[in-house]
Design a protein around this motif. Sequence first.
Motif, PDB file in Angstrom:
ATOM      1  N   ASN A  56       0.819  -1.220   0.000  1.00 50.04           N
ATOM      2  CA  ASN A  56       0.000   0.000   0.000  1.00 50.04           C
ATOM      3  C   ASN A  56       0.853   1.270   0.000  1.00 50.04           C
ATOM      4  OD1 ASN A  56      -2.246  -1.649   0.149  1.00 50.04           O
ATOM      5  ND2 ASN A  56      -2.413  -1.500   2.383  1.00 50.04           N
ATOM      6  N   GLY A  57       2.183   1.091  -0.032  1.00 52.14           N
ATOM      7  CA  GLY A  57       3.064   2.255   0.002  1.00 52.14           C
ATOM      8  C   GLY A  57       3.225   2.891  -1.361  1.00 52.14           C
ATOM      9  N   SER A  58       4.134   3.834  -1.423  1.00 53.62           N
ATOM     10  CA  SER A  58       4.356   4.584  -2.669  1.00 53.62           C
ATOM     11  C   SER A  58       5.581   4.102  -3.434  1.00 53.62           C
ATOM     12  CB  SER A  58       4.523   6.075  -2.355  1.00 53.62           C
ATOM     13  OG  SER A  58       5.601   6.281  -1.448  1.00 53.62           O
ATOM     14  N   GLU A  59       6.325   3.126  -2.866  1.00 50.61           N
ATOM     15  CA  GLU A  59       7.525   2.620  -3.519  1.00 50.61           C
ATOM     16  C   GLU A  59       7.458   1.097  -3.634  1.00 50.61           C
ATOM     17  OE1 GLU A  59      10.940   3.918  -1.416  1.00 50.61           O
ATOM     18  OE2 GLU A  59      10.606   6.060  -1.793  1.00 50.61           O
ATOM     19  N   ALA A  60       8.145   0.553  -4.646  1.00 50.11           N
ATOM     20  CA  ALA A  60       8.199  -0.896  -4.821  1.00 50.11           C
ATOM     21  C   ALA A  60       8.969  -1.539  -3.672  1.00 50.11           C
ATOM     22  CB  ALA A  60       8.852  -1.239  -6.156  1.00 50.11           C
ATOM     23  N   PRO A 191       3.724  -0.566  -5.957  1.00 48.76           N
ATOM     24  CA  PRO A 191       2.626   0.004  -5.177  1.00 48.76           C
ATOM     25  C   PRO A 191       1.264  -0.449  -5.701  1.00 48.76           C
ATOM     26  CG  PRO A 191       4.289   1.672  -5.611  1.00 48.76           C
ATOM     27  CD  PRO A 191       4.678   0.470  -6.408  1.00 48.76           C
ATOM     28  N   LEU A 192       0.374  -0.769  -4.777  1.00 46.45           N
ATOM     29  CA  LEU A 192      -0.990  -1.217  -5.068  1.00 46.45           C
ATOM     30  C   LEU A 192      -1.013  -2.557  -5.810  1.00 46.45           C
ATOM     31  CD1 LEU A 192      -2.634   2.181  -6.097  1.00 46.45           C
ATOM     32  CD2 LEU A 192      -2.465   1.129  -3.838  1.00 46.45           C
ATOM     33  N   HIS A 193       0.034  -3.362  -5.624  1.00 42.64           N
ATOM     34  CA  HIS A 193       0.081  -4.707  -6.170  1.00 42.64           C
ATOM     35  C   HIS A 193       0.248  -5.722  -5.038  1.00 42.64           C
ATOM     36  CE1 HIS A 193       0.613  -2.590  -9.955  1.00 42.64           C
ATOM     37  NE2 HIS A 193       0.465  -3.739 -10.602  1.00 42.64           N
ATOM     38  N   MET A 194      -0.016  -6.983  -5.348  1.00 43.65           N
ATOM     39  CA  MET A 194       0.011  -8.017  -4.330  1.00 43.65           C
ATOM     40  C   MET A 194       0.716  -9.255  -4.856  1.00 43.65           C
ATOM     41  SD  MET A 194      -3.217  -9.789  -2.291  1.00 43.65           S
ATOM     42  CE  MET A 194      -3.702 -10.817  -3.677  1.00 43.65           C
ATOM     43  N   VAL A 195       1.293 -10.049  -3.943  1.00 41.66           N
ATOM     44  CA  VAL A 195       1.926 -11.319  -4.275  1.00 41.66           C
ATOM     45  C   VAL A 195       1.523 -12.340  -3.220  1.00 41.66           C
ATOM     46  CG1 VAL A 195       4.051 -10.826  -2.985  1.00 41.66           C
ATOM     47  CG2 VAL A 195       4.096 -12.435  -4.886  1.00 41.66           C
ATOM     48  N   THR A 196       1.398 -13.602  -3.638  1.00 45.54           N
ATOM     49  CA  THR A 196       1.098 -14.682  -2.706  1.00 45.54           C
ATOM     50  C   THR A 196       2.065 -15.839  -2.947  1.00 45.54           C
ATOM     51  OG1 THR A 196      -0.517 -15.758  -4.162  1.00 45.54           O
ATOM     52  CG2 THR A 196      -1.349 -14.087  -2.629  1.00 45.54           C
TER      53      THR A 196
END
Length: 237
Positions: A56-60, A191-196
Amino acid sequence: MVAYSAKPNEPIQTLKYTQGIGTVTEKSEANEIFMYPTFRTQGMTMPTFTIGYANNGSEAVNFTTDNVKAFFRGQPVPIYTYTERIAEIQSEKRSQQIALAIVGGLAAGAAAYGASRQTYRSNYSGFVSGRGGVTTFAGTSTVRVYDPLAGIVAGAAVGGATGLGIRQLEYNAQNQEMAANSILQANTVDPLHMVTGDLVLKGCCDPYSRPDDAIRFEVTANGRTAVFEFARVKVSQ
């Protein structure tokens, strides 16, 4: 078999169930992390959990198994990396195939030897009448037969079964490697991405029940650490 019951840290964490499996979620301005037991019931060893991380942050952010620490009964437990698990699967496969080839070769040799050398025994008895009266006789006759073709056929049958077993070990290893593909690997999460991915504990855990049978995970990302805990519960047979 055992099951893992989530112990959420309320109100920071929430617990929701899907098909009997509890998922623990912790949200913050920086990220959202969730965890759950990958399987409803598992064996005693190599417990497996699924983790999800949303940036949810602004950086990878780079997110790998290095971001996670695991503990069983308060003692640290290593977590498999993908390469470690693949190397272990390959090593186990080779060891099993070599052992099977050795045993199969001995069995094929024994079968060939036994089939090619057959011994037949028969009993006989009778009597002969003469001037002196009746004389009885009895005995056993033994015939040994050498049949190389029978030995070849028997040895080939055992050898063929051994070959099938070796190929089956290859297929089993391939299936295990496919399952290992779900292990959490290195990911750069924008940012605004997800991994599982899955977390598989290495060298864990002993089968004896104790009051402190719990697995704790410490997940560090975006400069903060989230703690997830799951209690181990034996499943009645």
